[in-house]
Write an enzyme that holds these catalytic residues in place. Structure first.
Site, short mmCIF file in Angstrom:
data_model
loop_
_atom_site.label_atom_id
_atom_site.label_comp_id
_atom_site.label_asym_id
_atom_site.label_seq_id
_atom_site.Cartn_x
_atom_site.Cartn_y
_atom_site.Cartn_z
N SER A 261 0.83 -1.20 0.00
CA SER A 261 0.00 0.00 0.00
C SER A 261 0.87 1.26 0.00
O SER A 261 1.69 1.43 -0.88
CB SER A 261 -0.96 -0.04 1.19
OG SER A 261 -2.04 0.84 0.99
N ASP B 274 -5.84 -3.75 -2.32
CA ASP B 274 -4.75 -3.43 -1.41
C ASP B 274 -4.08 -4.69 -0.84
O ASP B 274 -4.74 -5.60 -0.34
CB ASP B 274 -5.31 -2.58 -0.27
CG ASP B 274 -4.23 -1.87 0.52
OD1 ASP B 274 -3.35 -2.56 1.07
OD2 ASP B 274 -4.27 -0.63 0.60
#
Length: 324
Positions: A64, A178
């Site tokens: 991320s 993610d």
């Protein structure tokens, strides 16, 4: 090889020694950067502290926001990211969120992708000066997806696709979200790249009272009827999504750290930094520098270890002796 004479009137300068220490005599350092939205500003402080201490980062992994910072670091363009982020105001940071009609996400992500493309161009991961890999999650299968080849910008864009917030990335027959869903701090990823000494940066805030508790639920319809004035506001949709993900990631980090065992874990104080507080650049950097500063001596103690000849012959295992 150079030899250095210690000046007994002043502290030993490890930075000077480390600078000239041949690669074959030192441990290769890997940096695993965790997920956490604007709390990733602390990554910049950690990197600054490590660099100032003379620590050479040989391998980088990220998830991320950790993938985003790691990509700029591996590409040798961290100064570009700092120049963009340092002056950001709250209003300017919010402009980066191109809100779309909710379908598979609330934010289209094109503005962020344009920013990434402007600074990182079309570079391939395998061509980066520093070996790099990031993590995404296959939404259809739940599998961790390791990305260590191909277009860098697409890889980062996939890794930052917070479920429900950012539009997922479709690539190679997968729908990628993610990487923090499965691997918030990719320690094993940077180990597999070749790192021998791993520094993990965990920016998931401490979740209090993680143990299971029992609590009765009271029907709100049976309340006293008194005014609710003064009560704390309910969290908005972003708060709910990110808070829930934060709790999940914190639990995952706890479990994975116990099995993947990085050599050093740096955990900056981030509990009061919100997911979208990118305007708090100076605070984030200072907290990262402070957290890294607390373990610099521990890192220096090991990364400059000499490999003795017998261990090199037996497969290059980590040396036991300490350079003093």
């Amino acid at each position: 090889m150079r030899f250095f004479k210690k000046n007994i009137t002043s502290p030993f300068d490890y930075r000077t020694l480390y600078k000239y220490l041949p690669d074959r005599y030192r441990l290769k350092v890997g940096l695993a950067l965790g997920s956490g939205g604007a709390r990733g500003l602390t990554h910049l402080g950690v990197i600054s502290a490590l660099t100032s201490a003379g620590v050479k980062i040989d391998f980088v992994s990220g998830t991320s926001v950790g993938a985003l910072v790691g990509a700029f670091l591996a590409a040798g363009k961290l100064d570009d990211l700092i120049a963009f982020t340092a002056p950001l105001t709250l209003k300017e940071s919010l402009k980066m969120a191109d809100i779309m009609f909710p379908t598979s996400g609330l934010i289209e992500g094109k503005k962020i992708e344009q920013f990434l493309r402007k600074h990182l161009g079309t570079v391939k991961i395998e061509d980066l000066p520093v070996p790099f890999a990031c993590v995404a999650t296959n939404f259809y299968t739940g599998q961790e997806v390791l990305i260590n080849r191909g277009d860098l910008v697409t890889a980062v864009r996939a890794s930052i696709s917070i479920p429900g917030v950012f539009k997922p990335v479709a690539a190679d027959g997968m729908l990628l979200v993610d990487g923090g869903v499965v691997n918030p701090v990719p320690v094993q990823v940077v180990r597999d790249l070749g790192a021998e000494f791993i520094i993990a940066v965990d920016i998931s805030p401490e979740i209090a009272n993680k143990m299971t508790v029992q609590h009765p639920i009271i029907d709100p319809g049976q309340g006293s009827g008194k005014s609710r004035k003064g009560e704390a506001r309910l969290p908005n949709i972003f708060d709910i999504i990110m808070g829930s993900i934060m709790i999940m990631e914190s639990q995952i980090v706890d479990m994975r750290m116990k099995t993947e065992l990085p050599d050093v874990i740096i955990s900056p104080s981030v509990s009061d930094i919100g997911t979208y507080d990118f305007h708090r650049y100076r605070e984030g950097v200072e907290r990262g520098e402070s957290a890294a500063g607390q373990v610099i001596s521990q890192i220096r103690k090991y990364i400059g270890l000499y490999r003795n000849i017998s261990q090199q012959k037996s497969g290059g295992r980590r040396p036991d002796g300490i350079l003093t």
